[in-house]
Structures are given as structure tokens and as C-alpha cells.
Design a protein around this motif. Structure first.
Motif, short mmCIF file in Angstrom:
data_model
loop_
_atom_site.label_atom_id
_atom_site.label_comp_id
_atom_site.label_asym_id
_atom_site.label_seq_id
_atom_site.Cartn_x
_atom_site.Cartn_y
_atom_site.Cartn_z
N PHE A 89 0.86 -1.20 0.00
CA PHE A 89 0.00 0.00 0.00
C PHE A 89 0.88 1.24 0.00
CE2 PHE A 89 -2.19 3.46 2.18
CZ PHE A 89 -3.32 3.57 1.40
N LEU A 90 0.61 2.13 -0.96
CA LEU A 90 1.40 3.36 -1.08
C LEU A 90 0.45 4.54 -1.26
CD1 LEU A 90 2.69 0.97 -3.17
CD2 LEU A 90 4.60 2.54 -3.05
N ALA A 91 0.83 5.68 -0.70
CA ALA A 91 0.00 6.88 -0.84
C ALA A 91 0.86 8.12 -0.65
CB ALA A 91 -1.15 6.87 0.17
N ASP A 92 0.26 9.27 -0.98
CA ASP A 92 0.92 10.57 -0.77
C ASP A 92 2.25 10.68 -1.51
OD1 ASP A 92 -0.98 11.81 1.21
OD2 ASP A 92 -0.43 10.02 2.33
N PHE A 93 2.22 10.46 -2.80
CA PHE A 93 3.42 10.61 -3.63
C PHE A 93 3.81 12.08 -3.74
CE2 PHE A 93 1.50 6.65 -4.77
CZ PHE A 93 2.52 5.81 -5.15
N HIS A 94 2.82 12.92 -4.02
CA HIS A 94 3.03 14.38 -4.15
C HIS A 94 4.15 14.71 -5.13
CE1 HIS A 94 0.24 15.30 -0.92
NE2 HIS A 94 0.84 14.42 -0.16
N PHE A 125 -1.43 11.80 -5.66
CA PHE A 125 -0.33 11.53 -6.58
C PHE A 125 0.43 12.79 -6.94
CE2 PHE A 125 -3.59 8.26 -7.28
CZ PHE A 125 -2.85 7.12 -7.03
N ILE A 126 -0.30 13.87 -7.18
CA ILE A 126 0.32 15.11 -7.61
C ILE A 126 0.42 16.09 -6.44
CG2 ILE A 126 -0.39 14.89 -10.00
CD1 ILE A 126 -2.74 16.72 -9.41
N VAL A 151 -7.02 4.75 -6.08
CA VAL A 151 -8.12 5.68 -5.84
C VAL A 151 -7.53 7.09 -5.83
CG1 VAL A 151 -9.53 4.06 -4.51
CG2 VAL A 151 -7.86 5.50 -3.32
N TRP A 152 -8.38 8.08 -6.03
CA TRP A 152 -7.92 9.46 -6.03
C TRP A 152 -7.86 10.02 -4.60
CZ3 TRP A 152 -5.88 9.30 -10.36
CH2 TRP A 152 -6.54 8.94 -11.54
N GLY A 153 -7.00 11.01 -4.40
CA GLY A 153 -6.89 11.68 -3.11
C GLY A 153 -7.37 13.12 -3.22
N ASN A 154 -7.30 13.84 -2.14
CA ASN A 154 -7.79 15.23 -2.14
C ASN A 154 -6.98 16.14 -3.05
OD1 ASN A 154 -5.81 14.78 0.13
ND2 ASN A 154 -5.94 17.01 0.25
N HIS A 155 -5.69 15.84 -3.23
CA HIS A 155 -4.86 16.70 -4.08
C HIS A 155 -5.28 16.62 -5.54
CE1 HIS A 155 -1.39 18.34 -1.66
NE2 HIS A 155 -2.07 17.64 -0.77
N GLU A 156 -5.85 15.50 -5.94
CA GLU A 156 -6.31 15.36 -7.32
C GLU A 156 -7.54 16.21 -7.61
OE1 GLU A 156 -3.47 13.33 -6.61
OE2 GLU A 156 -5.00 11.96 -5.86
N TYR A 157 -8.15 16.73 -6.55
CA TYR A 157 -9.32 17.59 -6.71
C TYR A 157 -9.10 18.98 -6.12
CZ TYR A 157 -11.79 13.38 -8.13
OH TYR A 157 -12.18 12.24 -8.79
N ASN A 158 -7.82 19.30 -5.88
CA ASN A 158 -7.45 20.62 -5.37
C ASN A 158 -8.15 20.93 -4.04
OD1 ASN A 158 -5.94 23.08 -5.73
ND2 ASN A 158 -7.86 24.14 -6.15
N VAL A 159 -8.43 19.90 -3.25
CA VAL A 159 -9.08 20.09 -1.96
C VAL A 159 -8.02 19.97 -0.87
CG1 VAL A 159 -10.81 19.24 -0.35
CG2 VAL A 159 -11.24 19.13 -2.81
#
Length: 202
Positions: A89-94, A125-126, A151-159
Motif C-alpha cells: 500500500f502506497l499513498a501521498d506521492f506528491h 499523486f500530484i 483511488v484518487w486523493g484530495n490533491h487530485e481535486y485541489n481540496v
């Protein structure tokens, strides 16, 4: 935005240093403090800003590049059969101004060393811009290791945590890269998977 936070951190530390000096001088009334020369002040401030600058630089540019693998064993105890699945499990690449393709390639190497049965990507991711999806070109190598779901995170929606942030769908670039790489994105859905003869919903 990262530079703004760095400035806030430095300002806060400087203010704390100044207030500490005022409190010590006022309550302890150390007479020697009154004899501090201009040169002493210059050395003290240079040392102070060098230390705080080093801390902020490390926290902004070095520490985020470090990769640590944590392993946790989970026994669900739902069936008499013993399933032995290894999930990465990986997340928060930024990925963005501070981390690009090379950082992603380091991640992929770490994942490959673990030899997982399935890989899950938890979003963010971004960093801030939709164009930063271009840094995910190497992610195709991850699908060569095991099936990948995202799945998408909040950064993918500028939130962001900032209430003034404006909702904006920035997934177009990532969707293209992920689709071409064979990564399956789950959007408000569950998927029945069969891995190593084990069936479960993701």
C-alpha cells in the motif's frame, strides 16, 4: 506553498528565540547579558539562522526523499482456509516541484523488493498541478510487479485543509497515464478479485 510554510517555520522559531531571551533577561536578571557585545550578537544570530535553515532545508528537501518500508501482519480469521497475500500500500506521492520521476523509480524498486501479490495506491499523486501527471511515466514498471489498483486523493481535486481551496478535477492527466500503464482506478465502487486462489472484494 511549501516556501510559505518554510518562511512561517523560520519566523516562528525566530520569534520563540527572541521571546525566550526576553523572558530570561526579565525574570532571571542576568547581568552578563547586558555585557554582550555586537560581535556576540552577530555570531549568535548567524549560528541561529544556520541551525534553523538547516532544519528547514532538511525537512523540505531531504526528509521527504527518504523511503521507509513498514510491514504489518493482519489475520482476518474469516475463513478456515489460510490465505497468504502480500499487499503493498502506497499513498501521498506528491510528485511535483520537489519530487519527480527519479523518486517514483526509487519507490518502484522498493516495491519490487517486497514481491507483493497486489499493489494499492491510496491517492495524492500530484502536488498542486494537473500537469504534474507527466512525472508518472515510469509507473508502468509497477504493473509488471503485480496488479495495481488506485483511488484518487484530495490533491487530485485541489481540496486542501485550506477552506479557500477551490474544487477542481485534476485527474485527466493521471487517468491517461494510468490507463496506458494498466492501473485500474476505483471510483466509488468495489471489485471482486481473485489472487492466488483467494477471492475478496476490494
Amino acid at each position: 506553498m511549501a516556501y510559505v510554510f518554510d518562511f512561517i517555520i523560520i519566523s516562528y522559531i525566530a520569534f520563540a528565540f527572541f521571546m525566550t531571551f526576553i523572558i530570561i533577561r526579565h525574570f532571571l536578571n542576568i547581568k552578563k547579558l547586558r555585557k554582550i557585545t555586537k560581535r556576540h550578537w552577530q555570531i549568535a544570530f548567524l549560528l541561529f539562522f544556520w541551525i534553523t535553515g538547516t532544519i528547514v532545508f532538511y525537512g523540505s528537501f531531504i526528509e521527504p526523499q527518504n523511503l521507509v518500508v513498514s510491514q504489518t501482519k493482519i489475520n482476518i480469521n474469516k475463513t478456515t482456509q489460510t490465505e497468504n497475500l502480500k499487499i503493498a500500500f502506497l499513498a501521498d506521492f506528491h510528485l511535483g516541484p520537489f519530487k519527480q520521476e527519479k523518486f517514483l523509480e526509487k519507490i518502484i524498486e522498493k516495491v519490487a523488493e517486497q514481491k507483493p501479490d497486489i499493489i494499492l495506491l491510496g491517492g495524492d499523486f500530484i502536488h498542486q498541478k494537473e500537469s504534474e501527471a507527466k512525472y508518472f511515466t515510469p509507473i508502468k514498471k509497477m504493473t509488471d510487479i503485480a496488479p495495481v489498483f488506485a483511488v484518487w486523493g484530495n490533491h487530485e481535486y485541489n481540496v486542501d485543509y485550506n477552506d479557500k481551496s477551490e474544487f477542481r478535477d485534476m485527474t485527466a492527466g493521471l487517468k491517461k497515464v494510468f490507463s496506458e500503464s494498466g492501473i485500474q482506478v476505483l471510483n466509488n465502487e468495489a471489485r471482486l478479485l481473485t489472487i492466488k486462489s483467494s477471492k475478496f472484494y476490494l
